[in-house]
Design a protein around this motif. Structure first.
Motif, PDB file in Angstrom:
ATOM      1  N   ILE A 116       0.848  -1.189   0.000  1.00 10.91           N
ATOM      2  CA  ILE A 116       0.000   0.000   0.000  1.00 10.91           C
ATOM      3  C   ILE A 116       0.884   1.239   0.000  1.00 10.91           C
ATOM      4  N   HIS A 117       0.532   2.202  -0.829  1.00 11.73           N
ATOM      5  CA  HIS A 117       1.250   3.482  -0.811  1.00 11.73           C
ATOM      6  C   HIS A 117       0.777   4.259   0.412  1.00 11.73           C
ATOM      7  N   ALA A 118       1.510   4.097   1.504  1.00 12.22           N
ATOM      8  CA  ALA A 118       1.083   4.690   2.770  1.00 12.22           C
ATOM      9  C   ALA A 118       2.251   4.721   3.736  1.00 12.22           C
ATOM     10  N   ALA A 119       2.278   5.759   4.561  1.00  9.99           N
ATOM     11  CA  ALA A 119       3.176   5.751   5.712  1.00  9.99           C
ATOM     12  C   ALA A 119       2.583   4.820   6.762  1.00  9.99           C
ATOM     13  N   VAL A 120       3.442   4.272   7.601  1.00 10.72           N
ATOM     14  CA  VAL A 120       2.946   3.398   8.665  1.00 10.72           C
ATOM     15  C   VAL A 120       3.879   3.511   9.862  1.00 10.72           C
ATOM     16  N   MET A 121       3.262   3.646  11.049  1.00 13.89           N
ATOM     17  CA  MET A 121       4.011   3.842  12.292  1.00 13.89           C
ATOM     18  C   MET A 121       3.408   2.956  13.369  1.00 13.89           C
ATOM     19  N   GLU A 122       4.212   2.666  14.397  1.00 14.81           N
ATOM     20  CA  GLU A 122       3.763   1.766  15.472  1.00 14.81           C
ATOM     21  C   GLU A 122       3.862   2.426  16.831  1.00 14.81           C
ATOM     22  N   ARG A 123       2.881   2.103  17.676  1.00 17.22           N
ATOM     23  CA  ARG A 123       2.908   2.497  19.081  1.00 17.22           C
ATOM     24  C   ARG A 123       2.295   1.371  19.902  1.00 17.22           C
ATOM     25  N   ASP A 124       3.013   0.908  20.910  1.00 14.90           N
ATOM     26  CA  ASP A 124       2.517  -0.144  21.804  1.00 14.90           C
ATOM     27  C   ASP A 124       2.065  -1.387  21.046  1.00 14.90           C
ATOM     28  N   GLY A 125       2.807  -1.729  19.999  1.00 13.21           N
ATOM     29  CA  GLY A 125       2.527  -2.964  19.283  1.00 13.21           C
ATOM     30  C   GLY A 125       1.450  -2.884  18.230  1.00 13.21           C
ATOM     31  N   HIS A 126       0.900  -1.697  17.980  1.00 14.77           N
ATOM     32  CA  HIS A 126      -0.156  -1.544  16.986  1.00 14.77           C
ATOM     33  C   HIS A 126       0.210  -0.427  16.005  1.00 14.77           C
ATOM     34  N   VAL A 146       7.327  10.204  14.385  1.00 17.37           N
ATOM     35  CA  VAL A 146       8.350   9.213  14.734  1.00 17.37           C
ATOM     36  C   VAL A 146       9.423   9.802  15.646  1.00 17.37           C
ATOM     37  N   HIS A 147       9.343  11.098  15.909  1.00 20.45           N
ATOM     38  CA  HIS A 147      10.184  11.712  16.939  1.00 20.45           C
ATOM     39  C   HIS A 147       9.365  12.050  18.184  1.00 20.45           C
ATOM     40  N   LYS A 148       8.112  11.594  18.201  1.00 17.94           N
ATOM     41  CA  LYS A 148       7.219  11.896  19.320  1.00 17.94           C
ATOM     42  C   LYS A 148       6.552  10.627  19.852  1.00 17.94           C
ATOM     43  N   GLY A 149       7.313   9.542  19.916  1.00 19.87           N
ATOM     44  CA  GLY A 149       6.804   8.335  20.556  1.00 19.87           C
ATOM     45  C   GLY A 149       6.341   7.225  19.638  1.00 19.87           C
ATOM     46  N   TRP A 150       6.319   7.460  18.335  1.00 19.01           N
ATOM     47  CA  TRP A 150       5.928   6.427  17.383  1.00 19.01           C
ATOM     48  C   TRP A 150       7.171   5.849  16.713  1.00 19.01           C
ATOM     49  N   ARG A 151       7.084   4.577  16.328  1.00 18.86           N
ATOM     50  CA  ARG A 151       8.191   3.917  15.621  1.00 18.86           C
ATOM     51  C   ARG A 151       7.920   3.935  14.127  1.00 18.86           C
ATOM     52  N   LEU A 152       8.916   4.324  13.360  1.00 24.61           N
ATOM     53  CA  LEU A 152       8.787   4.340  11.903  1.00 24.61           C
ATOM     54  C   LEU A 152       8.854   2.919  11.352  1.00 24.61           C
ATOM     55  N   PRO A 211      14.905   7.342  12.784  1.00 24.91           N
ATOM     56  CA  PRO A 211      15.396   7.224  14.163  1.00 24.91           C
ATOM     57  C   PRO A 211      16.072   5.877  14.389  1.00 24.91           C
ATOM     58  N   ALA A 212      17.136   5.891  15.184  1.00 22.67           N
ATOM     59  CA  ALA A 212      17.920   4.672  15.406  1.00 22.67           C
ATOM     60  C   ALA A 212      17.074   3.559  16.013  1.00 22.67           C
ATOM     61  N   ASP A 213      16.125   3.910  16.889  1.00 22.65           N
ATOM     62  CA  ASP A 213      15.293   2.884  17.525  1.00 22.65           C
ATOM     63  C   ASP A 213      14.450   2.134  16.504  1.00 22.65           C
ATOM     64  N   SER A 214      13.999   2.834  15.473  1.00 23.78           N
ATOM     65  CA  SER A 214      13.196   2.172  14.443  1.00 23.78           C
ATOM     66  C   SER A 214      14.012   1.112  13.719  1.00 23.78           C
ATOM     67  N   LEU A 215      15.294   1.379  13.519  1.00 25.37           N
ATOM     68  CA  LEU A 215      16.148   0.416  12.835  1.00 25.37           C
ATOM     69  C   LEU A 215      16.567  -0.716  13.766  1.00 25.37           C
ATOM     70  N   ALA A 216      16.743  -0.409  15.048  1.00 20.74           N
ATOM     71  CA  ALA A 216      17.108  -1.449  16.007  1.00 20.74           C
ATOM     72  C   ALA A 216      15.999  -2.490  16.145  1.00 20.74           C
ATOM     73  N   ARG A 217      14.757  -2.089  15.861  1.00 20.98           N
ATOM     74  CA  ARG A 217      13.605  -2.991  16.007  1.00 20.98           C
ATOM     75  C   ARG A 217      13.051  -3.395  14.637  1.00 20.98           C
ATOM     76  N   ILE A 291      -0.331  15.785  16.881  1.00 24.98           N
ATOM     77  CA  ILE A 291       0.382  14.891  17.795  1.00 24.98           C
ATOM     78  C   ILE A 291      -0.519  14.494  18.959  1.00 24.98           C
ATOM     79  N   GLU A 292      -1.267  15.444  19.490  1.00 23.91           N
ATOM     80  CA  GLU A 292      -2.191  15.140  20.585  1.00 23.91           C
ATOM     81  C   GLU A 292      -3.280  14.171  20.133  1.00 23.91           C
ATOM     82  N   THR A 293      -3.773  14.369  18.920  1.00 27.93           N
ATOM     83  CA  THR A 293      -4.821  13.491  18.398  1.00 27.93           C
ATOM     84  C   THR A 293      -4.313  12.064  18.265  1.00 27.93           C
TER      85      THR A 293
END
Length: 304
Positions: A116-126, A146-152, A211-217, A291-293
């Motif tokens: 899918i042509h889409a960005a996708v990010m993860e938080r708490d396994g979802h 992805v700099h505010k708590g989400w994983r790329l 972000p480095a964390d996104s690549l580590a995971r 970001i709040e939303t």
């Protein structure tokens, strides 16, 4: 080992004969002697793991064409397995062309996934999936979140595994265009961006280092939870509005690269994605409110 573990001379030597990078489920072998490509890889691919040089899914090359025009009007040519699928671009656009070419490789060949042509990010396994056309503010939103708590997981290509509907991470540098470059730099001062490249077909472009964390995971798959269709509108009030599953199905299908090609498997994968997710339209003009939303999103029961 990662790209950052290589000295500049070692990186140049590897790129000359083939730098093997592991990017999620894909191994890319990249060859280039173009200085802007060397520096771009050194900067935004610094945290990527090196792969063994005995196999690659794609062997790509980015170098000047082998003709007299290389002296009269410097250009850069992208090749996959020695074949160029695109016309050459101005030499100064070499690094963005490499990125566009690698996206093309994945989107036209990786049919073991619903793409899918889409960005996708993860938080708490979802995962939150953001399908959207150019100019919607998708990449600006993704680069900020992805700099505010989400994983790329990816800025451009959401890979849905056909067997179980899990999302496979494919974290690549985030492509930013025009005004979004300065917006992200100002909003996230810690973000690492490549130098701007002007006058491309997409306008001014720059690439943001993941972000480095996104690549580590990078090996951690994710369950889908939200499908959000973002739209930036200057001065608009922030609004998140649920939409019917039937409408979400059709809109995601329109943004899928290989839905029709996969036939029944594509239908089943997309139907499973829709069943597991809650879908929304999202209008915004304020990144703070966006970001709040996203922080307030509740995991739907069907995704648990």
């Amino acid at each position: 080992m990662t790209v950052s573990s290589l000295k500049l001379s070692e990186l140049k030597a590897r790129l000359k004969k083939g730098l093997f990078l592991r990017i999620g489920p894909v191994t890319m072998a990249i060859r280039s002697t173009v200085p802007s490509v060397v520096e771009g890889v050194r900067l935004v691919y610094a945290d990527y793991p090196l792969a063994d040089d005995d196999f690659a899914d794609f062997h790509v090359t980015l170098n000047p064409p082998r003709n007299l025009r290389r002296w009269l009007k410097p250009q850069a040519m992208f090749e996959l397995d020695g074949v160029s699928p695109f016309k050459p671009l101005p030499f100064k656009q070499a690094f963005p062309m490499l990125e566009w070419g690698m996206n093309w490789c994945v989107s036209t060949h990786m049919h073991g996934y619903l793409m899918i042509h889409a960005a996708v990010m993860e938080r708490d396994g979802h995962a939150a999936i953001l399908p959207a056309p150019p100019g919607s503010g998708k990449s600006t939103l993704c680069a900020t979140l992805v700099h505010k708590g989400w994983r790329l997981l990816s800025d451009e290509l959401t890979l849905i595994r056909l067997a179980d509907g899990e999302i496979i991470p494919l974290p690549r540098p985030v492509s930013l265009k025009n005004a979004s470059i300065d917006i992200v730099q100002q909003y996230v001062p810690s973000a690492v961006l490549s130098p701007k490249v002007y006058d491309t077909l997409k306008g001014t472009v720059a690439l943001m280092k993941p972000p480095a964390d996104s690549l580590a995971r990078i090996a951690e798959t994710v369950k889908p939870a939200w499908i959000i269709f973002p739209k930036y509108e200057a001065g608009a009030a922030t609004r998140l509005e649920a939409i019917p599953q039937s409408r979400a199905f059709m809109r995601v299908a329109d943004n899928a690269f290989n839905y029709s090609l996969l036939g029944a498997r594509g239908f089943e994968a997309l139907a499973g994605l829709i069943d597991k997710s809650t879908a929304f339209d999202f209008n915004y003009s304020s990144l703070d409110e966006a970001i709040e939303t996203f922080a307030s999103l509740q995991t739907p029961a069907q995704a648990l």
